[in-house]
Scaffold this motif. Sequence first.
Motif, mmCIF file in Angstrom:
data_model
loop_
_atom_site.group_PDB
_atom_site.id
_atom_site.type_symbol
_atom_site.label_atom_id
_atom_site.label_comp_id
_atom_site.label_asym_id
_atom_site.label_seq_id
_atom_site.Cartn_x
_atom_site.Cartn_y
_atom_site.Cartn_z
ATOM 1 N N ILE A 40 29.295 30.709 26.434
ATOM 2 C CA ILE A 40 28.785 29.489 27.047
ATOM 3 C C ILE A 40 27.977 29.854 28.288
ATOM 4 C CG2 ILE A 40 29.376 27.280 28.098
ATOM 5 C CD1 ILE A 40 29.993 27.441 25.125
ATOM 6 N N PHE A 41 26.716 29.408 28.309
ATOM 7 C CA PHE A 41 25.842 29.733 29.434
ATOM 8 C C PHE A 41 25.607 28.503 30.295
ATOM 9 C CE2 PHE A 41 24.629 32.904 26.246
ATOM 10 C CZ PHE A 41 24.644 34.056 26.996
ATOM 11 N N GLU A 42 25.601 28.702 31.577
ATOM 12 C CA GLU A 42 25.105 27.705 32.510
ATOM 13 C C GLU A 42 23.731 28.174 32.968
ATOM 14 O OE1 GLU A 42 27.873 27.066 35.635
ATOM 15 O OE2 GLU A 42 29.575 26.730 34.278
ATOM 16 N N PHE A 43 22.946 27.259 33.458
ATOM 17 C CA PHE A 43 21.580 27.620 33.834
ATOM 18 C C PHE A 43 21.547 28.714 34.896
ATOM 19 C CE2 PHE A 43 20.822 23.353 32.069
ATOM 20 C CZ PHE A 43 19.846 23.675 31.146
ATOM 21 N N LYS A 44 22.510 28.689 35.796
ATOM 22 C CA LYS A 44 22.524 29.709 36.850
ATOM 23 C C LYS A 44 22.850 31.093 36.304
ATOM 24 C CE LYS A 44 27.318 28.682 38.391
ATOM 25 N NZ LYS A 44 27.891 28.940 37.133
ATOM 26 N N ASP A 45 23.359 31.155 35.046
ATOM 27 C CA ASP A 45 23.685 32.442 34.436
ATOM 28 C C ASP A 45 22.478 33.110 33.779
ATOM 29 O OD1 ASP A 45 26.363 32.106 35.123
ATOM 30 O OD2 ASP A 45 26.806 31.009 33.279
ATOM 31 N N ILE A 46 21.350 32.383 33.686
ATOM 32 C CA ILE A 46 20.150 32.916 33.028
ATOM 33 C C ILE A 46 19.251 33.527 34.098
ATOM 34 C CG2 ILE A 46 18.182 32.385 31.551
ATOM 35 C CD1 ILE A 46 19.733 29.985 30.491
ATOM 36 N N SER A 120 14.709 14.536 30.228
ATOM 37 C CA SER A 120 15.773 14.403 31.222
ATOM 38 C C SER A 120 15.871 15.653 32.095
ATOM 39 C CB SER A 120 17.114 14.144 30.536
ATOM 40 O OG SER A 120 17.510 15.276 29.781
ATOM 41 N N ASP A 121 16.674 15.525 33.136
ATOM 42 C CA ASP A 121 16.946 16.655 34.020
ATOM 43 C C ASP A 121 17.724 17.710 33.242
ATOM 44 O OD1 ASP A 121 17.424 18.336 36.162
ATOM 45 O OD2 ASP A 121 19.130 17.172 36.883
ATOM 46 N N MET A 122 17.280 18.953 33.297
ATOM 47 C CA MET A 122 17.935 20.025 32.540
ATOM 48 C C MET A 122 18.843 20.883 33.406
ATOM 49 S SD MET A 122 17.073 19.811 29.360
ATOM 50 C CE MET A 122 17.520 21.437 28.756
ATOM 51 N N PHE A 123 18.916 20.572 34.714
ATOM 52 C CA PHE A 123 19.655 21.454 35.616
ATOM 53 C C PHE A 123 20.958 20.813 36.079
ATOM 54 C CE2 PHE A 123 15.173 22.452 35.904
ATOM 55 C CZ PHE A 123 15.191 23.796 35.599
ATOM 56 N N GLY A 124 21.951 21.651 36.231
ATOM 57 C CA GLY A 124 23.250 21.165 36.665
ATOM 58 C C GLY A 124 24.182 20.938 35.489
ATOM 59 N N ASP A 125 25.450 21.293 35.679
ATOM 60 C CA ASP A 125 26.415 21.198 34.595
ATOM 61 C C ASP A 125 26.640 19.767 34.122
ATOM 62 O OD1 ASP A 125 26.598 23.853 35.014
ATOM 63 O OD2 ASP A 125 28.566 23.829 35.984
ATOM 64 N N VAL A 237 14.614 28.795 27.201
ATOM 65 C CA VAL A 237 15.890 28.406 27.804
ATOM 66 C C VAL A 237 16.777 27.703 26.784
ATOM 67 C CG1 VAL A 237 16.969 26.949 29.563
ATOM 68 C CG2 VAL A 237 14.927 28.269 30.122
ATOM 69 N N LEU A 238 16.198 26.778 26.009
ATOM 70 C CA LEU A 238 16.971 26.073 24.986
ATOM 71 C C LEU A 238 17.512 27.045 23.944
ATOM 72 C CD1 LEU A 238 14.675 22.950 24.436
ATOM 73 C CD2 LEU A 238 16.941 22.975 25.498
ATOM 74 N N GLY A 239 16.683 28.021 23.562
ATOM 75 C CA GLY A 239 17.140 29.026 22.603
ATOM 76 C C GLY A 239 18.319 29.813 23.129
ATOM 77 N N LYS A 240 18.235 30.195 24.404
ATOM 78 C CA LYS A 240 19.338 30.926 25.040
ATOM 79 C C LYS A 240 20.607 30.079 25.062
ATOM 80 C CE LYS A 240 21.019 34.218 27.846
ATOM 81 N NZ LYS A 240 21.151 35.642 27.471
ATOM 82 N N MET A 241 20.459 28.824 25.457
ATOM 83 C CA MET A 241 21.612 27.936 25.565
ATOM 84 C C MET A 241 22.254 27.664 24.203
ATOM 85 S SD MET A 241 21.902 27.253 28.801
ATOM 86 C CE MET A 241 22.934 25.795 28.856
ATOM 87 N N LEU A 242 21.459 27.708 23.131
ATOM 88 C CA LEU A 242 21.973 27.419 21.788
ATOM 89 C C LEU A 242 22.465 28.664 21.067
ATOM 90 C CD1 LEU A 242 19.337 24.760 20.679
ATOM 91 C CD2 LEU A 242 21.741 24.352 21.214
#
Length: 408
Positions: A40-46, A120-125, A237-242
Amino acid sequence: MKSKVKNQDQDPMMDEDNTEKIYQSIINEAPYIPGDNGDIFEFKDIPWIDPELIREGQEFVRRNHFAVNLAHISALLYGFSFKPLTTVLLRTGGFGLGDATQSMIRHVDTGIHIKKWYESDMFGDMSEGYKDVQFVRKLHVHALRKSERTPVVLHDDVPNKSEKLAIIDALKKDLDDCVDTSDAPTDLFTYHPKVFMNQYDMLMTQFGFISLIFLFPRTLGIRENKGIAGFLHLWAVLGKMLGIEDRFNLALNPNRELCLKLFYKLGMASMKDMDITILHLQQTYIDAISPLFKFITLKSVFYSGLLCREALPNFKGRHMYPLLSWRDKIFVYLTMITSFLIYHFDFARVIANNVYRYINDRNEENVLEKQNKSIKKKEMKKMAPAEFLKRIWNMFLPAITLIMQRTK
């Protein structure tokens, strides 16, 4: 935070050896690696994420709303020809499998998710975009579990079978005339992959969303290059998150030469390998989205797509053209004229964006309303008699109370 992504505006070209190395990795390694390892990735982990590029990408979609959605619909249609991806739909019941109503529901559901990612906003958990990406990832896990106990059922007995077979034959002959796919990795063109929902499936799904916009923007009526960099970064980013590994993330370091190779050796080769099951799914999808596009037909979409001179400069259509009806030809010419107008005139682009957004929003509302009514009917059927009578009583109680008060 500085991005480590290369400047996509420069249309980077990796050296030929490196491109071939990545291509071989995609066809020889990715199909045997699970598509989601559970991390599971959060944006701050990328480490390479660039918030400003993401915002540029979302703004690019807003300015080119019609063209981007046209590209996604077109990519989905030719994406059906990727048998490993179609296997997911065959095993999970995706896109209705012959039911246009269910196909439209799936189309709308997918569109709602994509819209959230784009708007939409993509940042923040706790952001709407982040939560929706995680929800879609859970859907993938559910589909994987469901597929493990569901066999692949191919469709041979379909309506208008002889007409569909004629389309397949004409399409293959026309593609043989203009594209050499003799060295395509045909072992990947199977309904029975050794690893279900693997990295190859994930990266080719991403490829569908980005490829036409990255490779052939002019055909879609897109004339700006700056925003494409942000659009690609958003999909990186979406690819990484998925769950796509960085080495297979096509949008992370976009390589035109590599994407063209995937387009011809995998995309066009898969189109040549189509069968009646795939064409049946494609026809169902066309029937589903017909409220969005007047005169749309499967043959017209195939023909207008293959007329793309950026992609297939030698396409003649000698076998497909005789199969076109007057309705098919109207849609082909309308598509060509629309692309020309929105490429050359800003007012045409704005009109196309707003008209499509309005039609799509109304269609979305109608589908969701019908879906809610269907859910309520099912709930009523399952309801115990006592609970049913209680609800009926509560519905009429205000009216009964009012009548009694007036009669006093």
